[in-house]
Design a protein around this motif. Structure first.
Motif, PDB file in Angstrom:
ATOM      1  N   GLY A   9       0.831  -1.198   0.000  1.00  0.00           N
ATOM      2  CA  GLY A   9       0.000   0.000   0.000  1.00  0.00           C
ATOM      3  C   GLY A   9       0.867   1.250   0.000  1.00  0.00           C
ATOM      4  N   SER A  10       2.095   1.118   0.533  1.00  0.00           N
ATOM      5  CA  SER A  10       3.009   2.264   0.553  1.00  0.00           C
ATOM      6  C   SER A  10       3.555   2.560  -0.839  1.00  0.00           C
ATOM      7  CB  SER A  10       4.168   1.989   1.525  1.00  0.00           C
ATOM      8  OG  SER A  10       4.883   0.829   1.135  1.00  0.00           O
TER       9      SER A  10
ATOM     10  N   LYS B 268       0.336   7.061   1.104  1.00  0.00           N
ATOM     11  CA  LYS B 268      -0.178   6.672   2.418  1.00  0.00           C
ATOM     12  C   LYS B 268      -0.550   7.850   3.313  1.00  0.00           C
ATOM     13  CE  LYS B 268       0.247   2.482   4.606  1.00  0.00           C
ATOM     14  NZ  LYS B 268       0.796   1.200   5.085  1.00  0.00           N
TER      15      LYS B 268
ATOM     16  N   GLY C 281      -2.996   0.603   1.940  1.00  0.00           N
ATOM     17  CA  GLY C 281      -2.494   1.968   1.816  1.00  0.00           C
ATOM     18  C   GLY C 281      -3.460   2.984   2.403  1.00  0.00           C
TER      19      GLY C 281
ATOM     20  N   ASP D  45       7.956   1.017   0.174  1.00  0.00           N
ATOM     21  CA  ASP D  45       8.499   2.269  -0.369  1.00  0.00           C
ATOM     22  C   ASP D  45       9.896   2.576   0.166  1.00  0.00           C
ATOM     23  OD1 ASP D  45       7.728   2.779   2.222  1.00  0.00           O
ATOM     24  OD2 ASP D  45       6.914   4.763   1.806  1.00  0.00           O
TER      25      ASP D  45
ATOM     26  N   ASP E 230      13.428   2.305  11.435  1.00  0.00           N
ATOM     27  CA  ASP E 230      12.647   2.949  10.375  1.00  0.00           C
ATOM     28  C   ASP E 230      13.480   4.031   9.679  1.00  0.00           C
ATOM     29  OD1 ASP E 230      10.805   4.182   8.745  1.00  0.00           O
ATOM     30  OD2 ASP E 230       9.247   4.370  10.280  1.00  0.00           O
TER      31      ASP E 230
ATOM     32  N   LYS F  80      12.603   6.273   7.830  1.00  0.00           N
ATOM     33  CA  LYS F  80      11.907   7.570   7.729  1.00  0.00           C
ATOM     34  C   LYS F  80      12.079   8.403   9.004  1.00  0.00           C
ATOM     35  CE  LYS F  80       8.488   6.662   4.237  1.00  0.00           C
ATOM     36  NZ  LYS F  80       8.708   5.214   4.037  1.00  0.00           N
TER      37      LYS F  80
ATOM     38  N   ASN G 127       4.501   3.220  12.360  1.00  0.00           N
ATOM     39  CA  ASN G 127       3.568   3.783  11.398  1.00  0.00           C
ATOM     40  C   ASN G 127       2.159   3.872  11.994  1.00  0.00           C
ATOM     41  OD1 ASN G 127       2.006   4.402   9.208  1.00  0.00           O
ATOM     42  ND2 ASN G 127       3.197   3.154   7.793  1.00  0.00           N
TER      43      ASN G 127
ATOM     44  N   ASP H 225      -0.954   2.723   9.733  1.00  0.00           N
ATOM     45  CA  ASP H 225      -1.079   1.328   9.293  1.00  0.00           C
ATOM     46  C   ASP H 225      -1.695   0.504  10.434  1.00  0.00           C
ATOM     47  OD1 ASP H 225       0.685  -0.615   7.017  1.00  0.00           O
ATOM     48  OD2 ASP H 225      -0.248  -1.524   8.766  1.00  0.00           O
TER      49      ASP H 225
ATOM     50  N   LYS I 114       4.436  -6.734   9.629  1.00  0.00           N
ATOM     51  CA  LYS I 114       4.843  -7.442   8.405  1.00  0.00           C
ATOM     52  C   LYS I 114       5.817  -8.563   8.739  1.00  0.00           C
ATOM     53  CE  LYS I 114       5.675  -4.618   4.940  1.00  0.00           C
ATOM     54  NZ  LYS I 114       4.365  -4.748   4.296  1.00  0.00           N
TER      55      LYS I 114
HETATM   56  N1  ATP Z   1      13.211  -1.318  10.073  1.00  0.00           N
HETATM   57  C1  ATP Z   1      12.523  -0.875   9.017  1.00  0.00           C
HETATM   58  N2  ATP Z   1      12.983  -1.112   7.751  1.00  0.00           N
HETATM   59  C2  ATP Z   1      12.304  -0.660   6.687  1.00  0.00           C
HETATM   60  N3  ATP Z   1      11.129   0.029   6.769  1.00  0.00           N
HETATM   61  C3  ATP Z   1      10.625   0.265   8.000  1.00  0.00           C
HETATM   62  C4  ATP Z   1      11.291  -0.174   9.179  1.00  0.00           C
HETATM   63  N4  ATP Z   1      10.563   0.202  10.258  1.00  0.00           N
HETATM   64  C5  ATP Z   1       9.499   0.833   9.801  1.00  0.00           C
HETATM   65  N5  ATP Z   1       9.514   0.893   8.433  1.00  0.00           N
HETATM   66  C6  ATP Z   1       8.473   1.532   7.622  1.00  0.00           C
HETATM   67  O1  ATP Z   1       7.650   0.514   7.114  1.00  0.00           O
HETATM   68  C7  ATP Z   1       6.977   1.085   5.996  1.00  0.00           C
HETATM   69  C8  ATP Z   1       6.407  -0.023   5.148  1.00  0.00           C
HETATM   70  O2  ATP Z   1       5.410  -0.685   5.866  1.00  0.00           O
HETATM   71  P1  ATP Z   1       3.896  -0.220   5.727  1.00  0.00           P
HETATM   72  O3  ATP Z   1       3.043  -1.204   6.439  1.00  0.00           O
HETATM   73  O4  ATP Z   1       3.734   1.234   6.054  1.00  0.00           O
HETATM   74  O5  ATP Z   1       3.668  -0.299   4.147  1.00  0.00           O
HETATM   75  P2  ATP Z   1       2.944  -1.416   3.291  1.00  0.00           P
HETATM   76  O6  ATP Z   1       2.943  -2.706   3.993  1.00  0.00           O
HETATM   77  O7  ATP Z   1       3.538  -1.316   1.940  1.00  0.00           O
HETATM   78  O8  ATP Z   1       1.458  -0.834   3.229  1.00  0.00           O
HETATM   79  P3  ATP Z   1       0.101  -1.697   3.328  1.00  0.00           P
HETATM   80  O9  ATP Z   1       0.052  -2.247   4.716  1.00  0.00           O
HETATM   81  O10 ATP Z   1      -0.933  -0.668   3.045  1.00  0.00           O
HETATM   82  O11 ATP Z   1       0.258  -2.727   2.283  1.00  0.00           O
HETATM   83  C9  ATP Z   1       8.018   1.930   5.304  1.00  0.00           C
HETATM   84  O12 ATP Z   1       7.397   3.041   4.730  1.00  0.00           O
HETATM   85  C10 ATP Z   1       9.003   2.297   6.419  1.00  0.00           C
HETATM   86  O13 ATP Z   1       8.972   3.669   6.709  1.00  0.00           O
END
Ligand code: ATP
Ligand code: MG
Length: 277
Positions: A23-24, A29, A62, A187, A195, A197, A224, A227, A235
């Motif tokens: 979704g990112s 988002k 997202g 993303d 993180d 970000k 986040n 989310d 995840k």
């Molecule tokens: N250790 C990390 N390494 C990488 N990204 C991280 C970490 N910790 C937090 N994040 C964040 O996790 C985000 C990706 O997870 P997020 O659940 O927001 O997106 P997604 O799973 O693509 O979206 P959706 O759940 O809508 O499918 C990134 O944008 C990043 O900022």
């Protein structure tokens, strides 16, 4: 519906690949109900060009699913209020809207994709997939079609309803169909020690074993707030059972051209490769 044990069924002649479109990547988002159409088009091009023989695509919520789910506290379960019930249907509807954009774009690129609403064939129990039939998916794969699923608002036998994350679906499908690999797009370039970000300069992890991932899991906080399924921490927890089952999992940056293509083809690509050992 039949209760499904976490077991491998496969029976497929070629091991499938399970791709998560984050979704990112496919939405903005931070902007409610705003899809990233150029990104969806480019991803469709890459998927079409990769021509993977057995492919399952799952996309995230997202700024569609998460925004609605948060507004109506869908993950907290049904409290018996009419407004929350309407919120449940609105959350599902928001996902259908996003799913339609992905579906149409993939079809425009001649990918024989069939969308299946998870809420129509899955019932969870305390947030975990409990009742699910894999038969339509297996049939679709058998005839060479590409099943398209998504994180969804689903019925839950304990809570009334809840949110089923695309990440949980990815792992569950990969285990059941004994996937060749999982490709998860986000993303960012992959997994970092924190993180990327947030302020600070976390280290990038290009390779990771299950042991190292479990260590990282304790370290990575859920940062986040938009989310509802726990961001990166959620995840990782969802992906662990698939990695335990021996399925190599690659986290790549879907916002950068060619990364998903290379990941699908098994070519060398910037990303985090997570393997059991
Ligand atoms: N250790 C990390 N390494 C990488 N990204 C991280 C970490 N910790 C937090 N994040 C964040 O996790 C985000 C990706 O997870 P997020 O659940 O927001 O997106 P997604 O799973 O693509 O979206 P959706 O759940 O809508 O499918 C990134 O944008 C990043 O900022
Ligand atoms: Mg997420």
């Amino acid at each position: 519906m039949k209760r499904v044990k976490p077991m491998k069924a496969s029976g497929l002649s070629i091991k499938p690949t399970v791709l998560k479109l984050g979704g990112s990547v496919i939405t903005h988002k931070d902007k409610p109900l705003k899809a990233n159409l150029p990104a969806i088009r480019r991803l469709a091009e890459e998927i079409a060009e990769a021509k993977i023989p057995q492919l399952i695509v799952v996309h995230g919520g997202g700024s569609f699913g998460h925004t609605m789910a948060k507004e109506y506290a869908i993950k907290e379960g049904f409290r018996g209020e009419a407004s929350q019930l309407l919120g449940f249907t609105k959350t599902h509807q928001a996902m259908i809207t996003l799913n339609n954009m992905v579906l149409e774009t993939l079809i425009q690129h001649n990918i024989p994709v069939m969308a299946i609403a998870p809420s129509s064939f899955i019932i969870s129990k305390s947030d975990r997939i409990a009742n699910m039939t894999y038969k339509p998916l297996k049939r679709l794969l058998d005839i060479g079609a590409v099943p398209l699923l998504y994180g969804d608002a689903v019925l839950d036998s304990d809570k009334g309803f809840t949110i089923l994350s695309g990440d949980q679906l990815v792992a569950s499908l990969a285990i059941y169909f004994d996937a060749r690999r999982i490709v998860v797009s986000i993303d960012e370039d992959g997994l970092f020690t924190a993180d990327p970000k947030k302020p600070g300069r976390p280290d990038f992890i290009s390779k990771c074993t299950l042991r190292k991932l479990r260590k990282l899991q304790r370290q990575i906080k859920s940062t986040n707030t938009c989310d509802v399924t726990g961001g990166m921490q959620g995840k990782i927890s969802e992906l662990i059972p698939a990695i335990e089952a021996g399925i190599p999992t690659l986290i790549v940056n879907g916002t950068i051209s060619r990364r998903i293509y290379k990941a699908l083809k098994g070519e060398k690509v910037t990303g985090t490769l997570i393997q059991k050992e």
